[in-house]
Design a protein around this motif. Structure first.
Motif, PDB file in Angstrom:
ATOM      1  N   PHE A  34       0.858  -1.194   0.000  1.00 10.94           N
ATOM      2  CA  PHE A  34       0.000   0.000   0.000  1.00 10.94           C
ATOM      3  C   PHE A  34       0.883   1.229   0.000  1.00 10.94           C
ATOM      4  O   PHE A  34       1.908   1.272   0.671  1.00 10.94           O
ATOM      5  CB  PHE A  34      -0.889   0.030   1.249  1.00 10.94           C
ATOM      6  CG  PHE A  34      -1.864  -1.107   1.316  1.00 10.94           C
ATOM      7  CD1 PHE A  34      -3.123  -0.994   0.729  1.00 10.94           C
ATOM      8  CD2 PHE A  34      -1.520  -2.293   1.951  1.00 10.94           C
ATOM      9  CE1 PHE A  34      -4.018  -2.048   0.790  1.00 10.94           C
ATOM     10  CE2 PHE A  34      -2.405  -3.349   2.015  1.00 10.94           C
ATOM     11  CZ  PHE A  34      -3.664  -3.232   1.434  1.00 10.94           C
ATOM     12  N   GLU A  35       0.447   2.245  -0.776  1.00  9.43           N
ATOM     13  CA  GLU A  35       1.229   3.466  -0.816  1.00  9.43           C
ATOM     14  C   GLU A  35       0.475   4.568  -0.075  1.00  9.43           C
ATOM     15  O   GLU A  35      -0.742   4.695  -0.215  1.00  9.43           O
ATOM     16  CB  GLU A  35       1.451   3.877  -2.265  1.00  9.43           C
ATOM     17  CG  GLU A  35       2.809   4.520  -2.458  1.00  9.43           C
ATOM     18  CD  GLU A  35       3.277   4.401  -3.894  1.00  9.43           C
ATOM     19  OE1 GLU A  35       3.289   5.428  -4.554  1.00  9.43           O
ATOM     20  OE2 GLU A  35       3.608   3.261  -4.321  1.00  9.43           O
ATOM     21  N   VAL A  36       1.199   5.331   0.711  1.00  9.15           N
ATOM     22  CA  VAL A  36       0.551   6.394   1.475  1.00  9.15           C
ATOM     23  C   VAL A  36       1.440   7.639   1.473  1.00  9.15           C
ATOM     24  O   VAL A  36       2.667   7.519   1.394  1.00  9.15           O
ATOM     25  CB  VAL A  36       0.263   5.918   2.924  1.00  9.15           C
ATOM     26  CG1 VAL A  36       1.535   5.592   3.669  1.00  9.15           C
ATOM     27  CG2 VAL A  36      -0.565   6.944   3.692  1.00  9.15           C
ATOM     28  N   SER A  37       0.823   8.786   1.495  1.00  9.54           N
ATOM     29  CA  SER A  37       1.567  10.053   1.493  1.00  9.54           C
ATOM     30  C   SER A  37       2.513  10.089   2.694  1.00  9.54           C
ATOM     31  O   SER A  37       2.112   9.823   3.826  1.00  9.54           O
ATOM     32  CB  SER A  37       0.576  11.226   1.548  1.00  9.54           C
ATOM     33  OG  SER A  37       1.024  12.212   2.463  1.00  9.54           O
ATOM     34  N   LYS A  38       3.770  10.413   2.392  1.00  6.05           N
ATOM     35  CA  LYS A  38       4.774  10.419   3.462  1.00  6.05           C
ATOM     36  C   LYS A  38       4.437  11.483   4.506  1.00  6.05           C
ATOM     37  O   LYS A  38       4.554  11.274   5.712  1.00  6.05           O
ATOM     38  CB  LYS A  38       6.152  10.710   2.863  1.00  6.05           C
ATOM     39  CG  LYS A  38       7.288  10.572   3.866  1.00  6.05           C
ATOM     40  CD  LYS A  38       8.617  10.972   3.277  1.00  6.05           C
ATOM     41  CE  LYS A  38       9.308   9.821   2.583  1.00  6.05           C
ATOM     42  NZ  LYS A  38      10.637  10.205   2.051  1.00  6.05           N
ATOM     43  N   GLU A  39       3.955  12.623   3.991  1.00  8.69           N
ATOM     44  CA  GLU A  39       3.619  13.734   4.897  1.00  8.69           C
ATOM     45  C   GLU A  39       2.520  13.310   5.875  1.00  8.69           C
ATOM     46  O   GLU A  39       2.626  13.504   7.086  1.00  8.69           O
ATOM     47  CB  GLU A  39       3.191  14.953   4.060  1.00  8.69           C
ATOM     48  CG  GLU A  39       2.876  16.201   4.854  1.00  8.69           C
ATOM     49  CD  GLU A  39       1.459  16.220   5.417  1.00  8.69           C
ATOM     50  OE1 GLU A  39       1.293  16.740   6.526  1.00  8.69           O
ATOM     51  OE2 GLU A  39       0.522  15.668   4.769  1.00  8.69           O
ATOM     52  N   ALA A  40       1.435  12.692   5.316  1.00 10.96           N
ATOM     53  CA  ALA A  40       0.313  12.298   6.168  1.00 10.96           C
ATOM     54  C   ALA A  40       0.738  11.206   7.149  1.00 10.96           C
ATOM     55  O   ALA A  40       0.384  11.236   8.329  1.00 10.96           O
ATOM     56  CB  ALA A  40      -0.856  11.812   5.315  1.00 10.96           C
ATOM     57  N   ALA A  41       1.524  10.240   6.665  1.00  8.06           N
ATOM     58  CA  ALA A  41       1.968   9.140   7.524  1.00  8.06           C
ATOM     59  C   ALA A  41       2.785   9.671   8.694  1.00  8.06           C
ATOM     60  O   ALA A  41       2.596   9.270   9.840  1.00  8.06           O
ATOM     61  CB  ALA A  41       2.789   8.136   6.707  1.00  8.06           C
ATOM     62  N   ALA A  42       3.671  10.630   8.392  1.00  8.46           N
ATOM     63  CA  ALA A  42       4.540  11.169   9.432  1.00  8.46           C
ATOM     64  C   ALA A  42       3.742  12.005  10.425  1.00  8.46           C
ATOM     65  O   ALA A  42       4.046  12.044  11.611  1.00  8.46           O
ATOM     66  CB  ALA A  42       5.642  12.021   8.813  1.00  8.46           C
ATOM     67  N   ARG A  43       2.712  12.671   9.912  1.00  8.72           N
ATOM     68  CA  ARG A  43       1.928  13.542  10.786  1.00  8.72           C
ATOM     69  C   ARG A  43       0.968  12.748  11.666  1.00  8.72           C
ATOM     70  O   ARG A  43       0.711  13.097  12.813  1.00  8.72           O
ATOM     71  CB  ARG A  43       1.148  14.541   9.910  1.00  8.72           C
ATOM     72  CG  ARG A  43       0.270  15.512  10.667  1.00  8.72           C
ATOM     73  CD  ARG A  43      -0.064  16.728   9.809  1.00  8.72           C
ATOM     74  NE  ARG A  43      -0.441  16.364   8.455  1.00  8.72           N
ATOM     75  CZ  ARG A  43      -1.663  15.944   8.118  1.00  8.72           C
ATOM     76  NH1 ARG A  43      -2.597  15.829   9.028  1.00  8.72           N
ATOM     77  NH2 ARG A  43      -1.944  15.624   6.866  1.00  8.72           N
ATOM     78  N   LEU A  44       0.437  11.639  11.122  1.00 12.71           N
ATOM     79  CA  LEU A  44      -0.631  10.925  11.833  1.00 12.71           C
ATOM     80  C   LEU A  44      -0.138   9.755  12.671  1.00 12.71           C
ATOM     81  O   LEU A  44      -0.830   9.284  13.558  1.00 12.71           O
ATOM     82  CB  LEU A  44      -1.686  10.432  10.829  1.00 12.71           C
ATOM     83  CG  LEU A  44      -2.423  11.546  10.082  1.00 12.71           C
ATOM     84  CD1 LEU A  44      -3.249  10.979   8.945  1.00 12.71           C
ATOM     85  CD2 LEU A  44      -3.315  12.323  11.034  1.00 12.71           C
ATOM     86  N   SER A  45       1.061   9.254  12.358  1.00 11.23           N
ATOM     87  CA  SER A  45       1.557   8.078  13.074  1.00 11.23           C
ATOM     88  C   SER A  45       2.929   8.364  13.676  1.00 11.23           C
ATOM     89  O   SER A  45       3.884   8.664  12.958  1.00 11.23           O
ATOM     90  CB  SER A  45       1.655   6.899  12.100  1.00 11.23           C
ATOM     91  OG  SER A  45       2.549   5.924  12.605  1.00 11.23           O
ATOM     92  N   THR A  46       3.014   8.277  14.990  1.00  9.24           N
ATOM     93  CA  THR A  46       4.313   8.534  15.624  1.00  9.24           C
ATOM     94  C   THR A  46       5.327   7.461  15.245  1.00  9.24           C
ATOM     95  O   THR A  46       6.509   7.742  15.099  1.00  9.24           O
ATOM     96  CB  THR A  46       4.184   8.578  17.165  1.00  9.24           C
ATOM     97  OG1 THR A  46       3.591   7.349  17.592  1.00  9.24           O
ATOM     98  CG2 THR A  46       3.326   9.733  17.625  1.00  9.24           C
ATOM     99  N   VAL A  47       4.837   6.227  15.038  1.00 15.23           N
ATOM    100  CA  VAL A  47       5.752   5.134  14.696  1.00 15.23           C
ATOM    101  C   VAL A  47       6.315   5.327  13.285  1.00 15.23           C
ATOM    102  O   VAL A  47       7.532   5.225  13.070  1.00 15.23           O
ATOM    103  CB  VAL A  47       5.034   3.781  14.830  1.00 15.23           C
ATOM    104  CG1 VAL A  47       5.893   2.658  14.258  1.00 15.23           C
ATOM    105  CG2 VAL A  47       4.718   3.509  16.287  1.00 15.23           C
TER     106      VAL A  47
END
Lengths: 186, 392
Positions: A34-47
């Motif tokens: 699955f591909e996900v926006s790096k910005e959103a992933a970094a903002r929404l998930s601390t891990v």
């Protein structure tokens, strides 16, 4: 989502992608990507933020062995939807104080997002959100489940959570007497 | 590239412990997150789901985390006391945070010598202030009239029509009608052979004039605290407390006395620690419900009336150990604790009536079996306050 771009622009995008991609690829326990926006992933998930900052992201798919493909799809879906809804200034300012602020009611789209999920999918998503350190998604999913629990009897709760009653009759009667007041509605 | 699965694994504390049984759907930490968001009362019920839920839900760490998250659901504690540094010449009404004891809001309520009673009760967002009639100024000034209503949200004080009555032979109860959004003040007069009612609007002003209500079914001496309380739109009056509780009830909404007398909990209270110890029975309004209180110098036991109508039932709610307060109680003629609120985490707020005008507000923690003194208060007032201070 493929968008037509001019030749020069496409070239530029590819260069950027090679040096610093703006998405990350996540791999579920059953091997789906699955591909996900790096910005959103970094903002929404601390891990995920920690992994991105620490360079432990695998371009061929970062292994998330604890998360099944259905749950991961929901996680990615949530991130994308969140990224799209972010222009609201209120959300940006409120996200700063997420950890200390009291729970903010789910937005309309968040409510719809969790409402369509089955019990099992919802539980899996709670596990995934907890595992990935996604505070807001954890809030929204747990809120949904806590709403489901309201007004339910212990019997109904055992059914929903698939729990076996391991009390003896006598033990149960004793606790019920002690807590009799809690079995009345306000 | 570093192994990507290492990082998330360490986040979990991989104990693999499952909630409830081997088939349960959630890991313990995910379950923990969900249960933190469930209202406290439901969680007490869910202790009967299974043993592991019970141990999770009653663990001090969980209780503390839940209380921190739901702190805003807790009531404030309302106390009326002397303004420090004025030599007991001025009184103030304060709302205290139950966790820290900090003052959230305060109002001046005039000289304590004129105060007879400050009546605030939970689920009531107005405070009734009853003053002595000042015979020298009886009809001259509004602020010398006996009855006024304070709105803690706005600070507005509204004077109620008092009528002409004998100050020493009249007492008041103040409570909210269950169904409507108005409050009523009941007045008993003479030998309490009759009552009058005044409706108070949401903003504090009176609606209409005092009107007659039916006479009580039994002889009633006073509406003093401990003998009369208002809960759920009903005034409960303790008629007899020898060996039990016998209670007459007046429905503020229907403006009728209930035809039958009620009786307190049948469950025998624990006997006093020693035979010389005094015992006392009283009524209180706790968490918006009628409570029967049995107290000795060593402990206070409290039952709440749960459910309604014919299904109403007394349920044991708490036991507060008071023996630690020996030094405090030595000066008390009778043990006279008034429970105000049982918090979600099991702590109990109560006040102790002292001699003369004095009183103290306490919080009891069942985990440590200790009490903490939160404030000094005048005899006439301390209660839970659940009104919103944000109302404009």
């Amino acid at each position: 989502m493929e968008v037509d771009k001019g030749k020069g622009e496409a070239e530029e995008t590819r260069k950027v992608a090679e040096a610093d991609r703006d998405t990350v690829t996540l791999k579920s326990s059953d091997g789906k990507l699955f591909e996900v926006s790096k910005e959103a992933a970094a903002r929404l998930s601390t891990v995920l933020a920690g992994m991105i900052a620490g360079g432990s992201i695998d371009d061929n798919g970062t292994d998330l062995k604890q998360i099944g493909s259905e749950a991961l799809e929901n996680v990615v879906d949530y991130c994308n939807k969140h990224a799209n809804s972010i222009p609201s200034a209120a959300l940006i300012s409120s996200s700063i104080s997420f950890n200390t602020a009291p729970f903010k009611e789910p937005e309309e789209w968040e409510r719809k997002f969790v409402d369509r999920l089955s019990h099992d999918a919802l539980f899996d998503l709670v596990e995934a959100a907890n595992f990935l350190g996604m505070e807001r998604l954890l809030d929204v999913t747990c809120h949904k489940i806590s709403e489901m629990m309201k007004g339910k009897s212990p019997d109904q709760i055992r059914e929903v959570f698939n729990i076996k009653n391991d009390y003896t009759k006598e033990e149960l009667e004793e606790i019920r007497q002690e807590l009799a007041w809690a079995f009345y509605d306000d | 590239m570093a192994s990507s699965s290492q990082h998330p694994r360490t986040q979990r504390g991989d104990d693999g412990e499952l909630s409830g049984s081997i088939d349960a759907l959630l890991h313990r930490d995910a379950l923990h997150e969900i249960l933190l968001r469930v209202p406290a009362k439901a969680l007490y019920r869910f202790r009967t789901v299974c043993q592991s839920w019970r141990s999770l839900l009653s663990a001090p760490s969980f209780v503390a985390a839940h209380a921190a998250r739901h702190g805003d659901d807790q009531p404030l504690l309302a106390v009326c006391g002397w303004v420090p540094g004025t030599g007991r010449r001025a009184a103030e009404f304060k709302l205290l945070d139950t966790l820290s004891g900090h003052v959230v809001k305060r109002f001046d309520v005039g000289p304590p010598s004129l105060l007879r009673r400050v009546w605030s009760s939970s689920h009531l967002d107005l405070v009734l202030i009853v003053r002595r009639v000042d015979h020298h100024h009886r009809t001259m000034r509004d602020d010398r009239r006996p009855l006024s209503v304070l709105d803690p949200a706005t600070g507005d004080v509204t004077v109620l029509p008092g009528g002409c009555y004998d100050d020493t032979r009249t007492s008041f109860v103040f409570g909210r009608v269950a169904a409507a959004s108005s409050s009523s003040t009941g007045e008993g007069d003479g030998e309490y052979k009759f009552c009058k009612i005044l409706t108070v609007g949401g903003g504090g002003g009176s609606r209409g004039a005092w009107r007659d209500a039916p006479a009580p079914p039994v002889h009633i001496k006073t509406f003093h605290r401990g003998e009369a309380v208002v809960a759920g739109g009903v005034v409960y009056h303790l008629v007899d407390c020898s060996g039990g509780w016998t209670i007459a009830a007046f429905d503020l909404g229907a403006e009728q006395w209930l035809p039958d007398l009620l009786h307190g909990p049948a469950e025998p209270p624990a006997p006093p620690a020693n035979s010389n110890s005094r015992e006392g029975r009283s009524l209180a309004e706790v968490n918006g419900r009628l409570a029967a209180v049995y107290s000795t110098t060593s402990a206070m036991e409290m039952w709440q009336l749960m459910g309604s109508g014919k299904k109403a039932q007394w349920c044991k709610r708490c036991r507060v150990l008071m023996s630690f307060m020996d030094t405090e109680c030595r000066y008390w003629l009778t043990p006279d604790p008034v429970p105000l609120w049982v918090m979600d985490d099991g702590r109990v707020a109560f006040w102790l009536r002292g001699l003369s005008q004095s009183g103290t507000l306490w919080i009891y923690d069942p985990m440590t079996e200790t009490c903490t003194r939160l404030a000094n208060c005048l005899r006439m007032g301390a209660s839970g306050y659940t009104g919103s201070l944000l109302r404009q």
